[in-house]
Design a protein around this motif. Sequence first.
Motif, PDB file in Angstrom:
ATOM      1  N   ARG A  48       0.833  -1.205   0.000  1.00  0.00           N
ATOM      2  CA  ARG A  48       0.000   0.000   0.000  1.00  0.00           C
ATOM      3  C   ARG A  48       0.867   1.255   0.000  1.00  0.00           C
ATOM      4  O   ARG A  48       0.553   2.234  -0.672  1.00  0.00           O
ATOM      5  CB  ARG A  48      -0.939   0.002   1.206  1.00  0.00           C
ATOM      6  N   LYS A  51       2.271   1.719  -3.464  1.00  0.00           N
ATOM      7  CA  LYS A  51       1.229   2.220  -4.365  1.00  0.00           C
ATOM      8  C   LYS A  51       0.960   3.693  -4.098  1.00  0.00           C
ATOM      9  O   LYS A  51       0.800   4.488  -5.032  1.00  0.00           O
ATOM     10  CB  LYS A  51      -0.065   1.421  -4.189  1.00  0.00           C
ATOM     11  N   ALA A  52       0.907   4.053  -2.817  1.00  0.00           N
ATOM     12  CA  ALA A  52       0.661   5.454  -2.470  1.00  0.00           C
ATOM     13  C   ALA A  52       1.805   6.333  -2.954  1.00  0.00           C
ATOM     14  O   ALA A  52       1.573   7.444  -3.451  1.00  0.00           O
ATOM     15  CB  ALA A  52       0.473   5.587  -0.960  1.00  0.00           C
ATOM     16  N   GLU A  53       3.028   5.867  -2.822  1.00  0.00           N
ATOM     17  CA  GLU A  53       4.175   6.640  -3.300  1.00  0.00           C
ATOM     18  C   GLU A  53       4.133   6.816  -4.814  1.00  0.00           C
ATOM     19  O   GLU A  53       4.408   7.900  -5.331  1.00  0.00           O
ATOM     20  CB  GLU A  53       5.478   5.966  -2.893  1.00  0.00           C
ATOM     21  N   SER A  54       3.765   5.751  -5.541  1.00  0.00           N
ATOM     22  CA  SER A  54       3.698   5.866  -6.999  1.00  0.00           C
ATOM     23  C   SER A  54       2.585   6.826  -7.404  1.00  0.00           C
ATOM     24  O   SER A  54       2.753   7.616  -8.341  1.00  0.00           O
ATOM     25  CB  SER A  54       3.497   4.491  -7.637  1.00  0.00           C
ATOM     26  N   LYS A  55       1.449   6.786  -6.700  1.00  0.00           N
ATOM     27  CA  LYS A  55       0.366   7.729  -6.990  1.00  0.00           C
ATOM     28  C   LYS A  55       0.806   9.158  -6.686  1.00  0.00           C
ATOM     29  O   LYS A  55       0.495  10.083  -7.434  1.00  0.00           O
ATOM     30  CB  LYS A  55      -0.882   7.401  -6.166  1.00  0.00           C
ATOM     31  N   LEU A  56       1.525   9.328  -5.594  1.00  0.00           N
ATOM     32  CA  LEU A  56       2.009  10.658  -5.224  1.00  0.00           C
ATOM     33  C   LEU A  56       2.948  11.197  -6.290  1.00  0.00           C
ATOM     34  O   LEU A  56       2.860  12.372  -6.675  1.00  0.00           O
ATOM     35  CB  LEU A  56       2.713  10.598  -3.865  1.00  0.00           C
ATOM     36  N   GLU A  58       2.927  10.309  -9.441  1.00  0.00           N
ATOM     37  CA  GLU A  58       2.098  10.584 -10.613  1.00  0.00           C
ATOM     38  C   GLU A  58       1.363  11.919 -10.459  1.00  0.00           C
ATOM     39  O   GLU A  58       1.342  12.734 -11.388  1.00  0.00           O
ATOM     40  CB  GLU A  58       1.076   9.462 -10.793  1.00  0.00           C
ATOM     41  N   TYR A  59       0.792  12.162  -9.280  1.00  0.00           N
ATOM     42  CA  TYR A  59       0.081  13.415  -9.042  1.00  0.00           C
ATOM     43  C   TYR A  59       1.039  14.606  -9.076  1.00  0.00           C
ATOM     44  O   TYR A  59       0.679  15.680  -9.575  1.00  0.00           O
ATOM     45  CB  TYR A  59      -0.668  13.378  -7.715  1.00  0.00           C
ATOM     46  N   ASP A  60       2.239  14.421  -8.573  1.00  0.00           N
ATOM     47  CA  ASP A  60       3.225  15.491  -8.611  1.00  0.00           C
ATOM     48  C   ASP A  60       3.558  15.860 -10.050  1.00  0.00           C
ATOM     49  O   ASP A  60       3.631  17.045 -10.391  1.00  0.00           O
ATOM     50  CB  ASP A  60       4.484  15.071  -7.845  1.00  0.00           C
ATOM     51  N   ARG A  62       1.628  15.414 -12.663  1.00  0.00           N
ATOM     52  CA  ARG A  62       0.458  16.051 -13.261  1.00  0.00           C
ATOM     53  C   ARG A  62       0.337  17.504 -12.806  1.00  0.00           C
ATOM     54  O   ARG A  62       0.023  18.387 -13.600  1.00  0.00           O
ATOM     55  CB  ARG A  62      -0.799  15.271 -12.896  1.00  0.00           C
TER      56      ARG A  62
END
Length: 120
Positions: A48, A51-56, A58-60, A62
């Motif tokens: 988890r 996954k949260a780090e990869s989403k972070l 990705e959001y950074d 974007r």
Amino acid sequence: MTPAEYLLYVNTALASLALLGHLKGYFSSGEKTLSEKLLSIEKKMDERLSKAESKLIEYDRRIQAIEGEIKHLPDRSTTHRMELAMSEINGKLNVMAERLKPIEAIGERLQETLMEQARK
């Protein structure tokens, strides 16, 4: 003491040892499952977290892309100047449209004259 009494004490001691062995096995088996559960929970938390780090990340990316696009947009004062310029252009176009109306009328009269001559 008689040999029967010795056997009774020996049997009691052996039974107690066997009971202690079973109790130790019973209680230590819970430790194994508990440690296995903790390891599985730790694995899930690591997954988890990754996954949260990869989403972070990705959001950074974007957000950086959006900020880059926003930098190219006009600010408030520039937009206001553009609105003023557009209203000035609109006024000039209205004046030009009024000036073109007599020319349009001349063109219509000329067309009517030509049509009358063509009929004759």
